[in-house]
Design an enzyme around this catalytic site. Sequence first.
Site, mmCIF file in Angstrom:
data_model
loop_
_atom_site.group_PDB
_atom_site.id
_atom_site.type_symbol
_atom_site.label_atom_id
_atom_site.label_comp_id
_atom_site.label_asym_id
_atom_site.label_seq_id
_atom_site.Cartn_x
_atom_site.Cartn_y
_atom_site.Cartn_z
ATOM 1 N N HIS A 141 -33.227 4.305 93.239
ATOM 2 C CA HIS A 141 -32.413 4.266 94.462
ATOM 3 C C HIS A 141 -31.715 2.923 94.630
ATOM 4 O O HIS A 141 -32.360 1.901 94.837
ATOM 5 C CB HIS A 141 -33.324 4.560 95.672
ATOM 6 C CG HIS A 141 -32.597 4.566 96.967
ATOM 7 N ND1 HIS A 141 -33.061 3.926 98.085
ATOM 8 C CD2 HIS A 141 -31.429 5.149 97.327
ATOM 9 C CE1 HIS A 141 -32.198 4.107 99.081
ATOM 10 N NE2 HIS A 141 -31.202 4.839 98.638
ATOM 11 N N GLU A 153 -34.957 0.685 94.317
ATOM 12 C CA GLU A 153 -36.294 1.249 94.533
ATOM 13 C C GLU A 153 -36.583 2.288 93.436
ATOM 14 O O GLU A 153 -35.753 3.163 93.174
ATOM 15 C CB GLU A 153 -36.377 1.897 95.916
ATOM 16 C CG GLU A 153 -36.395 0.868 97.035
ATOM 17 C CD GLU A 153 -36.282 1.480 98.427
ATOM 18 O OE1 GLU A 153 -36.895 0.951 99.361
ATOM 19 O OE2 GLU A 153 -35.570 2.490 98.581
#
Length: 290
Positions: A141, A153
């Site tokens: 992410h 992430e």
Amino acid sequence: MEITRILVVGSGAMGSQIAMVCALTGLEVSVQDLAEASLEKAQTELRSRMDRSVAKGRIGADERDLAFARITFGTDLPAAAKGADFVIEAAVEKLEVKRELFAELDRLTPEHTILATNSSSFVPSKIADATSRPDRVVNMHFFNPALVMRCVEVVRGPQTSDATVATTVELAERIGKLPVVLDKEIPGFVANRLLNAVRDEAIRLLEGGYASVEAIDTAARTALGHPMGPFELMDLTGIDIGYHTKQARYDETGDPADLPSRSVTEKVERGELGRKTGTGWYDYTEQGDH
Ligand code: 3HC
């Protein structure tokens, strides 16, 4: 595992900048989309961003040209998928679309290929069982603007293997990002959960008539040192993105507290989605003040 070829699915603001981040560090990248128009817009926007980077002396013209030479843009997913070592899906935030796409990618890519999603809403276990390789499905992410924000992430689902997490972390580091690993999946991951708490409170203050958009943003910037206030940030990322994320959360939980707020819903209904439409919480047209 040696990663050399990346497939990015989706050529919106996130997909196109993720592709450029990868290409700038020497990876071969294919960007695939269904819509030619979106691919053209992506190329035009990347071109002007990278030209500005060259003009500011951040990168050389040859570096920019080499990066563009490493990216191919197209609409032939099967051909692009065949050679991919790692897929980053940045398509629309709709679960059914993602599940169908992952099932297709599962059929089209080599066995070793890791299938990552840039989704901010859907955790790996929502998507992994649409494939025959749930151990190689992970969230990777990025944050908007992906060319600038360092955090990525990496979210593991219950079936994601250690090797998949390790390869994704290595890839994030290789492209100059700072990976933050979530050992257990939770919707919104870390950064968006923190951000949403701030955003929800900002909207509560606005809707309660306590302070204006400008006042709340100023407090966030000058009291807390945030680079942007919560309303400015919604305008940057797209008010519709936050709206759909909330709607998806509500569909999952049925908790009315998860519904998009009244003022955000009104903005979306009026098509005032932020910078991309010229108006959001602020006005970005030439007569505008922001
Ligand atoms: N795309 C690419 N690059 C951009 C950009 C964009 N949309 N906006 C700004 N930049 C680049 C500029 O080119 C500039 O680089 P340069 O000076 O070397 O040319 C650099 O970023 C700084 O830009 P500015 O000087 O114009 O403005 P700022 O110093 O205010 O920086 C910012 C802009 C980096 C966007 C900064 O304001 C910031 O960090 N804002 C917060 C962003 C944030 O919180 N992002 C997370 C959003 S949540 C999310 O993405 C979750 C997802 O699930 C939706």
